[in-house]
Design a protein around this motif. Structure first.
Motif, PDB file in Angstrom:
ATOM      1  N   ASN A 123       0.806  -1.216   0.000  1.00 25.93           N
ATOM      2  CA  ASN A 123       0.000   0.000   0.000  1.00 25.93           C
ATOM      3  C   ASN A 123       0.846   1.276   0.000  1.00 25.93           C
ATOM      4  O   ASN A 123       0.510   2.256   0.658  1.00 25.93           O
ATOM      5  N   ARG A 125       2.423   4.681  -1.674  1.00 25.18           N
ATOM      6  CA  ARG A 125       1.917   5.727  -2.567  1.00 25.18           C
ATOM      7  C   ARG A 125       2.789   5.855  -3.802  1.00 25.18           C
ATOM      8  O   ARG A 125       2.313   6.229  -4.868  1.00 25.18           O
ATOM      9  N   CYS A 176      -4.022   5.183  -3.976  1.00 24.75           N
ATOM     10  CA  CYS A 176      -3.556   5.490  -2.622  1.00 24.75           C
ATOM     11  C   CYS A 176      -3.682   6.991  -2.364  1.00 24.75           C
ATOM     12  O   CYS A 176      -3.226   7.811  -3.156  1.00 24.75           O
TER      13      CYS A 176
END
Length: 177
Positions: A123, A125, A176
């Motif tokens: 996860n 960015r 994200c």
């Protein structure tokens, strides 16, 4: 441990049997300019590294995987490094060792697989890569993979008495925040 499979390559965990390949790769002086290596690695040190390669990316802040063709032949390595879960970013580096295995789309697929893993499993960015100014093949690879050159670090790497610029390539995770 994870295994990521594409149409041309499989990314898998490092195994003890990879020691000879790792020894060749890490001691190939042609790669030291990129890796920052300044002295050879012993088999003993690399064996210890392999014994600890299973450690979690959240603990050691890196993940190194083998790039294999679908027949299981080891072609190279791909790394996620400097994993920063606070700022949601991770660096990416790869090498395909043999010249005859390059420019066949396997590196691009490996980058795609590991970038998807970084975006979806970690996860993050953004994923970023550092590319030297004279590495046209890597620039094409990252641009083909949707990375954008966002910065130039002037005279960043000194190698054999000369300075070279290093480019920063970034790809952002569209899902994200």
């Amino acid at each position: 441990m994870i295994e990521l499979k594409g149409k041309k390559v499989v990314l898998r965990a490092l195994e003890p049997e990879d020691l000879d390949f790792l020894y060749l790769l890490e001691n190939d002086t042609r790669l030291w300019e990129v890796s920052g290596t300044q002295q050879p690695y012993s088999r003993h040190v690399l064996k210890q590294y392999l014994e600890n390669a299973h450690r979690d990316i959240y603990e050691v802040k890196q993940l190194r995987m083998a790039i294999c063709n679908l027949g299981g032949d080891l072609l190279g390595l791909i790394d996620l490094f400097d994993f920063d879960p606070k700022h949601l970013r991770v660096g990416l580096g790869l090498v395909i060792l043999a010249e005859e295995d390059r420019n066949k789309g396997m590196g691009a697929e490996a980058v795609e697989l590991i970038t998807d893993y970084a975006f979806n499993a970690l996860n993050v960015r953004q994923v970023y890569a550092h590319v030297l100014e004279n590495n046209d093949a890597s620039m094409r690879l990252f641009e083909k993979s949707g990375y954008v050159k966002t910065a130039t670090k002037k005279d960043w790497v000194r190698w054999q008495g000369a300075f070279k610029d290093q480019f920063l390539y970034q790809k952002f995770n569209p899902s994200c925040i």
